[in-house]
Design a protein around this motif. Structure first.
Motif, short mmCIF file in Angstrom:
data_model
loop_
_atom_site.label_atom_id
_atom_site.label_comp_id
_atom_site.label_asym_id
_atom_site.label_seq_id
_atom_site.Cartn_x
_atom_site.Cartn_y
_atom_site.Cartn_z
N SER A 1 0.81 5.67 -5.80
CA SER A 1 2.21 6.03 -5.97
C SER A 1 2.91 6.01 -4.62
O SER A 1 2.29 6.25 -3.57
N GLN B 1 1.77 5.59 -10.08
CA GLN B 1 0.42 5.56 -10.65
C GLN B 1 -0.01 4.14 -11.04
O GLN B 1 -0.48 3.90 -12.14
N ASP C 1 1.67 7.38 -0.98
CA ASP C 1 1.66 8.84 -1.08
C ASP C 1 0.37 9.33 -1.70
O ASP C 1 -0.17 10.35 -1.32
N GLU C 2 -0.09 8.61 -2.73
CA GLU C 2 -1.37 8.99 -3.32
C GLU C 2 -2.08 7.75 -3.85
O GLU C 2 -1.46 6.69 -4.01
N ARG D 1 -5.71 5.11 -3.97
CA ARG D 1 -6.61 4.42 -3.05
C ARG D 1 -6.40 2.92 -3.16
O ARG D 1 -6.12 2.41 -4.25
N THR E 1 -6.90 2.24 2.53
CA THR E 1 -5.69 3.02 2.26
C THR E 1 -4.98 3.46 3.54
O THR E 1 -3.76 3.44 3.64
#
Lengths: 267, 317
Positions: free
Chosen positions: A8, A24, A59-60, A62, A71
């Motif tokens: 994300s 996502q 932001d999140e 891998r 990442t």
């Protein structure tokens, strides 16, 4: 080869301009996969590419390339194994440097030793560059001492393609790389792209606005909208799909008609 | 009326031209190649002169040149560090370092605003009177600076064709390409600015030994002068290989000195020299643009408007 795991990215968080560009997103490409990506402007296609190349950190989630978690790798470290072509043919080459010098820079990726820093372009390498340029069939092999700024957009994009694949990358990212070229040149560059990818079995992601290309090139097709991958087709199912089916899928998933002339008019 | 150029004027213009050409070469790296306006040049020039003067005073005129280059590298590194690691915009980074260097320079000179080298050996005094030939006697200073400029010029044009040099050139030429091709632009900017400032400081150190003194205001306006030399050089040489461009910059620097000497010769008062410099820079920078303009006007006057011609034809028939 490439695994993107629930990635994300939100730009300008906490402001009125807040934009969730990737939400996502998960995607997995096997060795030698060639996936095309379609989607309207602002769908997150280029953002996805920039996340892979490392223009920003996500932001999140891998990103794993060739079994290696990249990442939080720096951009210039990643680009050792990533080939990236932009829509703008001017972005991929240095205009005031000669063809030969540009190719030497691309070749620099291959060398891991620090001694290479103070080496000059050898006669051997020049011969190798000439050989590769002659494959383009654009007469560039006789213009190696000329600055790249003198070349046409198509020639520059072909050269960029050659440079991006000179050292076989783990993944090749093509961001609408033929969209700014005239139809004949675009076909030529595209044919060259297909040839190089097939010969060396390069894993590839390609953004296109051309529905025909989206289905005819490669072995998988993805559709993105609003930071999500909304539709994904491959194998037999993809072979049966027509352009109208794809447009229908777009209407279903995105909830509106494709309104881009370039997409509708292209065959 | 005596000749406008006497031999001694020619000579000192060549000597100063060669010395200052090192600063022009420094700007060639930072301004032309890396596309960064490095405004710490003024302070760095004085820094080189100050460090060089102090080491010369302690009896090591040759070591002085290397010490000055070392000091220049440090100054360049700080400028680069500010803009690559601290997010300071490049022009501001130069101004900040330039301001800080004023104090550093005063401190280097033992908290005095000038140092003189009349009592000690310099690279020039050591080379004096080595042969009996009168020709050598009048030209030895020029020979020394020419030798230094030759060595630097050759090293620089060699360096810019190595892969590191190519990477530095690409960094200033196309940022997108650099990021996509595994070159670390931050490292390249750092290397480029260190090299540029080493040359600036070397130039300062040579000038200090040449005029046997160092003054805290020596570097004021240096960036303008070097820019003028650089642009004159680029205008007369145009496109070409790196070696050709380097030669152009050195020639530009000498030419600039001739123009200044000419201005002095025409009884321009010494106080007006900075104004003359500024005017030369303005003319040199606008020259390529005006040349293109004049080409356009010439084309237009040679090919009178088709509309007008046809209109006339209709009237006459």
């Amino acid at each position: 080869m490439l695994v993107i795991d629930s990635v994300s990215k939100t730009f300008h968080p906490g402001t009125v301009n807040e934009k969730k560009a990737l939400d996502q997103v998960s995607l997995s490409l096997a060795d030698g996969d060639f996936a095309t990506i379609v989607g309207s402007n602002g769908a997150g296609k280029s953002t996805l590419f920039n996340a892979i190349t490392g223009s920003f950190y996500v932001d999140e989630g891998r990103i794993i390339l060739g079994g290696e978690d990249i990442t939080y790798c720096k951009e210039h470290t990643r680009s050792k194994v990533i080939g990236h072509l932009f829509q703008d043919p001017l972005k991929g080459t240095a205009p005031h440097m000669t063809i030969e010098e540009n190719m030497a820079l691309a070749y620099l990726r291959a060398s891991t030793s620090r001694h290479a820093y103070f080496s000059r372009i050898s006669t051997n390498e020049k011969e190798k560059f000439r050989e590769q340029l002659s494959l383009l069939d654009m007469g560039l092999e006789d213009r190696m001492k000329q600055p790249v700024g003198l070349l046409s957009g198509g020639q520059r994009q072909a050269l960029t393609l050659l440079m991006a694949t000179m050292v076989t990358p783990r993944i090749l990212l093509l961001d609408e790389h033929t969209a700014a070229l005239d139809p004949a040149t675009a076909d030529k560059v595209l044919a060259l792209t297909e040839k190089i990818i097939a010969e060396r079995n390069i894993t590839c992601l390609m953004v296109t606005h051309n529905m025909h290309q989206a289905l005819s090139l490669g072995n998988r097709t993805l559709m993105m909208d609003d930071g999500h991958i909304v539709f994904h087709v491959s194998g037999e199912e993809r072979k049966k799909l027509s352009i109208n089916d794809l447009l229908e899928q777009f209407r279903i998933h995105v909830g509106k008609q494709l309104d881009n002339d370039r997409i509708l008019l292209s065959k | 009326m005596s000749a406008i150029f006497t031999l001694s004027i020619l000579q000192s213009a060549l000597e100063l031209g060669c010395i200052y050409s090192l600063v022009a070469l420094a700007l060639f790296i930072s301004f032309s190649i890396l596309n960064i306006a490095d405004l710490s040049t003024d302070g760095c020039f004085t820094l080189g002169c100050a460090v060089g003067a102090m080491v010369t005073l302690s009896g090591h005129p040759f070591l002085a040149l290397f010490a000055a280059m070392g000091a220049g590298i440090c100054s360049g590194f700080i400028t680069a560090f500010l803009q690559t690691r601290m997010g300071v915009p490049s022009i501001l980074a130069g101004i900040i370092v330039n301001t800080g260097l004023y104090t550093v320079n005063i401190a280097v000179m033992g908290f005095s605003s000038n140092v003189n080298l009349f009592a000690c050996d310099t690279i020039f005094s050591l080379a004096k009177d080595k042969t009996a030939s009168p020709w050598y006697d009048s030209w030895y200073k020029f020979l020394i600076v020419l030798a230094i400029v030759l060595v630097i010029g050759i090293i620089l044009s060699w360096f810019l064709n190595t892969r590191l040099g190519l990477s530095i050139r690409a960094t200033g030429d196309n940022e997108h390409m650099v990021r996509a091709s595994s070159i670390n632009p931050l490292f390249m900017i750092t290397v480029g600015l260190c090299a540029a400032n080493a040359l600036t400081a070397l130039s300062g150190a040579i000038l200090g030994q040449y005029q046997k003194s160092c003054d805290i205001n020596l570097g004021t306006g240096m960036v303008t002068i070097a820019l003028a030399s650089l642009i004159i050089g680029e205008t007369i040489i145009g496109k070409g290989s790196m070696l050709k461009k380097v030669i152009g910059v050195v020639l530009g620097s000498c030419l600039y000195r001739f123009i200044v000497a000419l201005a002095l010769r025409l009884n321009v008062p010494a106080e007006a020299l900075k104004l003359v410099s500024a005017m030369i820079v303005a003319i040199a920078i606008s020259f390529p643009y005006l040349k293109e303009k004049s080409h356009f006007y010439k084309m237009r006057s040679h090919n009178p408007g088709i509309y007008r011609k046809e209109g006339n034809a209709n009237v006459s028939h």
